[in-house]
Each structure stands twice: as C-alpha cells, then as structure tokens.
Design a protein around this motif. Structure first.
Motif, mmCIF file in Angstrom:
data_model
loop_
_atom_site.group_PDB
_atom_site.id
_atom_site.type_symbol
_atom_site.label_atom_id
_atom_site.label_comp_id
_atom_site.label_asym_id
_atom_site.label_seq_id
_atom_site.Cartn_x
_atom_site.Cartn_y
_atom_site.Cartn_z
ATOM 1 N N CYS A 59 0.628 -1.083 0.153
ATOM 2 C CA CYS A 59 0.071 0.158 -0.286
ATOM 3 C C CYS A 59 0.483 1.196 0.138
ATOM 4 O O CYS A 59 1.971 1.106 0.343
ATOM 5 C CB CYS A 59 -0.996 -0.343 1.389
ATOM 6 S SG CYS A 59 -1.400 1.280 1.119
ATOM 7 N N CYS A 110 -4.976 0.024 6.159
ATOM 8 C CA CYS A 110 -5.928 1.540 6.435
ATOM 9 C C CYS A 110 -7.775 1.800 5.693
ATOM 10 O O CYS A 110 -7.758 2.070 5.981
ATOM 11 C CB CYS A 110 -5.409 2.182 4.321
ATOM 12 S SG CYS A 110 -3.955 2.440 4.588
ATOM 13 N N ARG A 130 0.536 4.534 1.466
ATOM 14 C CA ARG A 130 0.349 5.104 2.477
ATOM 15 C C ARG A 130 0.918 4.337 3.532
ATOM 16 O O ARG A 130 1.438 5.079 4.361
ATOM 17 C CB ARG A 130 -1.312 4.979 2.854
ATOM 18 C CG ARG A 130 -1.437 6.645 2.858
ATOM 19 C CD ARG A 130 -3.373 6.309 2.790
ATOM 20 N NE ARG A 130 -4.137 4.752 2.482
ATOM 21 C CZ ARG A 130 -5.332 5.326 2.189
ATOM 22 N NH1 ARG A 130 -5.636 6.814 2.032
ATOM 23 N NH2 ARG A 130 -5.815 4.267 2.322
ATOM 24 N N CYS A 131 0.720 2.906 3.110
ATOM 25 C CA CYS A 131 1.216 2.195 5.289
ATOM 26 C C CYS A 131 1.755 1.377 5.105
ATOM 27 O O CYS A 131 2.671 0.346 5.882
ATOM 28 C CB CYS A 131 0.205 2.001 5.563
ATOM 29 S SG CYS A 131 -0.781 0.402 5.312
ATOM 30 N N CYS A 152 -6.485 -2.077 1.643
ATOM 31 C CA CYS A 152 -5.495 -1.820 1.945
ATOM 32 C C CYS A 152 -5.630 -2.948 3.541
ATOM 33 O O CYS A 152 -7.012 -2.469 3.606
ATOM 34 C CB CYS A 152 -4.884 -0.838 2.297
ATOM 35 S SG CYS A 152 -3.557 -0.993 3.738
HETATM 36 ZN ZN LIG Z 1 -2.710 1.108 3.624
#
Ligand SMILES: [Zn+2]
Length: 261
Positions: A227, A252, A229-230, A249
């Motif tokens: 992901c 998230c 973002r994370c 994800c």
């Molecule tokens: Zn994520």
C-alpha cells in the motif's frame, strides 16, 4: 498482467468516446452494421443518411441522437469499444456499427448493447452521474441509502448504476482506498461523511482520467504489492453477486466482514 480480465469501460472511458465522436456531430452519416448480430436490428436501414445531432455520455451509456428524434443507445458492457478513425480506414473483422462522416468514421467493436429508440427512458432510472459538474453527491448518498438493503457491502453498492451512474470496478477500488473505507463494510455502518468522501474521490479521480492525467493506481490490480500509504500488502477478493474483484489495503481500510486471508 497475466490472469486479469480486460478493463471494463467505465464512465470516464465513455466520456472520452463521446468526446472523440463529436467530430461526426452535425453531419449526415452513412451507417453500416457489418456484424450479423447488429444487422438484424435494422439500425443501418433506419439511420443511414440522417444527421447526427449529438453524442452524450450518461453514466455508462452513450446516447447518439439523430434527426427525427431517434436515439441510439450504446452500452459497452465488458468488451465494447468505440474508435474514431479517418474515413475509409482499413480494418480486419466485423465491427457492430460504422458511422461514416465526411472525414472520420466512428466504429463500434464487440457485442455491446445497441438499441434504437424514439426517446430514451432507462436513463431516468440511472442514478446521478458521477462525472456531472458539480456532482449531485447528496442525491447519490440518498440513493445509496434508500434503494439498498442496509446490509449490502459498500463496495458492491457503489457499482449499482441505479444508485450512482458511472463508477466501475477500477474507480470503486481507488475511491474507497482514497477515503480509507473498506469495501466490505455494510452500508449501514458507513457514515454519510465517509460515503461523501468516497464519491468525491471517485469524481475527482475520474475527471483527472478524462482530462488525460492518468491518476496512479494505488490498489487496483496491485495484489501483494505494498500500500503506498502504509506498506501493508494489498489484497483482493471477489465481491457481490457478480463476483467483481475488490482490492483493498487491510490496514488503511478496516471493518466489515473482510474475507479471511
Ligand atoms: Zn494501507
């Protein structure tokens, strides 16, 4: 990538097709239906030589209006494609429909829904168009709330063209990721602010796509990749009666009856 089905045309693809077909608007068009399954509909006989007055994308439908109040309704389903080529281009195979103007021709390929009507009723049954400017987010939320069982998963509901017209599997996945909403949460659990955030993200991403800036894909068809973002690995699983693949994800986008890994 191997194993993935071709991208289904979404509202933004329809809007691009409508833009390309504008080159034919205002012209008397020669109409042919080379494919036998299209020929039986006798569309060419009824439209040949008429002036094409407008081409408009409404959700996932393309509406071609001809003089005399005739409207050709084209829905591309999974594989349909409109191409616009110089007049007289050579081609291999049998397209469903050819609209030939002075300098260009519009060519429709692959078993779509193709119907000719006097006026077009089903559009009114579609939900508000996600690509409308501005989008009617309140009406979309109302339709998502009103016409759906509250237990229906939000990822499935977003594909219901009676609630919101134009969102397909790609932008469903990307919009849910942007808004950090799990596709597996029941609608009843998703707050209005969250639904609005998903719809606004879909509108924004799809318009960027229409304008030619291809937004980076964050989760669609990125199974097993981190992901953005994370860094948790993206998952996928079939969702809904049509078993369209959902991507998310698991960090998230939490909640709902997420399938076991
Ligand atoms: Zn994520």
């Amino acid at each position: 990538m191997p194993g993935y089905a071709p991208d289904m045309p979404e509202g933004d693809a329809l809007l691009r097709a409508a833009q390309r077909l504008q080159v034919l608007v205002g012209q008397r068009v020669e109409v042919e239906t080379p494919h036998p399954r299209a020929a039986v509909k006798q569309i060419a006989e009824r439209l040949d030589g008429l002036t094409l007055q407008s081409v408009e994308a409404v959700g996932k439908n393309l509406l071609l209006r001809f003089e005399g109040g005739l409207v050709l309704h084209s829905h591309l389903r999974m594989n349909g494609r409109w191409r616009v080529e110089p007049r007289g281009s050579r081609r291999v195979g049998q397209p469903w429909l050819v609209l030939r103007g002075e300098t260009h021709e519009g060519v429709l390929w692959n078993g779509p829904v193709l119907e000719l009507r006097r006026d077009f009723a089903p559009v009114s049954r579609l939900g508000p168009d996600i690509l409308a400017v501005p989008p009617d987010i309140d009406a979309m939320v109302e339709r998502l709330r009103g016409s759906q069982p509250a237990a229906r998963e939000v990822g499935d509901a977003l594909l219901d063209q009676h609630a919101v017209a134009g969102i397909g599997n790609l932008w469903k996945a990307e919009a849910l990721w942007e808004a950090r909403v799990s596709p597996w949460r029941p609608l009843a659990d998703v707050r209005d602010e969250e639904l609005r955030a998903v719809l606004i993200a879909a509108h924004r991403l799809m318009h960027a796509s229409v304008e030619g800036t291809r937004p980076l894909r964050r989760c669609y068809r990125r199974v097993g990749r981190p992901c953005p973002r994370c860094s948790t690995l993206i998952r996928s699983y079939p969702q809904g009666d049509d078993a369209r693949t959902a991507y998310w994800c698991p960090n998230c986008q939490r909640g709902g009856a997420e399938p076991a890994a």
